[in-house]
Write a protein that holds these residues in place. Structure first.
Motif: not given
Ligand SMILES: CC(C)(COP(=O)(O)OP(=O)(O)OC[C@H]1O[C@@H](n2cnc3c(N)ncnc32)[C@H](O)[C@@H]1OP(=O)(O)O)[C@@H](O)C(=O)NCCC(=O)NCCS
Length: 180
Positions: A55-64, A78-84
């Motif tokens: 549900s976080d639009p910055t998430l990207k996931a990968f599978v092997a 994006s780091d929730p504490e430091h979004p940059v």
């Protein structure tokens, strides 16, 4: 990495596979790192965690994928504490496939995705007692951030933080590219 491993982007349709790898990996790998009275996570709880991650639009996931099955996972956000900053998380390889280079290939996919998303630097949280993962990350150029320690809520379990510079080398603000 062994040639027949394929890394591909994952989405919400993959949560069952992501949760299955997550579950099988952590019940083996984290045995002994959590107090005996702390129940291990269920596949259902991990599926809900992955759904919430997506549900976080910055998430990207990968599978092997290897030999017809999902054998590893990684995600960035994006780091929730430091979004940059970017964050690498959920790097899991099924224990029976450890030592084949799959973890390093997934880390590489995560770092490439962090670069493409424009982050200059990324962090990861690792269980303090997770010596195998800490050595693995250190070999791949991640550096311990002294003093950044997280206590898992309600548990006497610590996580330490590592950081890595992930810029592509050509996009630093203020850096002038040489002209030919
Ligand atoms: C940490 C983890 C992701 C590493 O995954 P992995 O697939 O075993 O990692 P790699 O195979 O790339 O590297 C591990 C070892 O294999 C070796 N290796 C790398 N490529 C190889 C290849 N092609 N053939 C044989 N060995 C290889 C590496 O040198 C390394 O050796 P070492 O352990 O003797 O130093 C995995 O152990 C894991 O899932 N652990 C549990 C979950 C976890 O702790 N995740 C981190 C959360 S923050």
């Amino acid at each position: 990495v062994i040639a027949s491993v394929r890394i591909r982007a994952a989405d919400l349709n993959d949560v069952d596979h992501l949760a299955a790898v997550h579950h099988a990996t952590v019940i083996t790998a984290y045995a002994g790192m959590f107090p005996a009275d702390c129940p291990p996570p269920t596949p259902d709880a991990l599926r809900r965690e992955w759904e919430s991650d997506f549900s976080d639009p910055t998430l990207k996931a990968f599978v092997a994928e290897y030999d017809g099955g999902t054998v590893g996972t990684v995600a960035i956000r994006s780091d929730p504490e430091h979004p940059v900053l970017g964050e690498l998380r959920r790097l899991h390889v099924l224990p029976r496939h450890w030592g084949k280079g799959i973890g390093a290939a997934l880390e590489g996919a995560g770092v490439t995705a962090l670069q493409k998303a424009g982050y200059m630097e990324a962090g990861i949280w690792v269980l303090e007692q997770n010596a195998r993962a800490r050595t693995f990350y250190e070999r791949l150029g991640w550096c311990l951030v002294p003093g950044e320690i997280l206590t898992l809520p309600g548990l006497d379990v610590l996580e330490v933080r590592y950081r890595k510079s992930v810029h592509g080398g050509t996009d630093r603000p203020g850096e002038v590219m040489p002209t030919q």
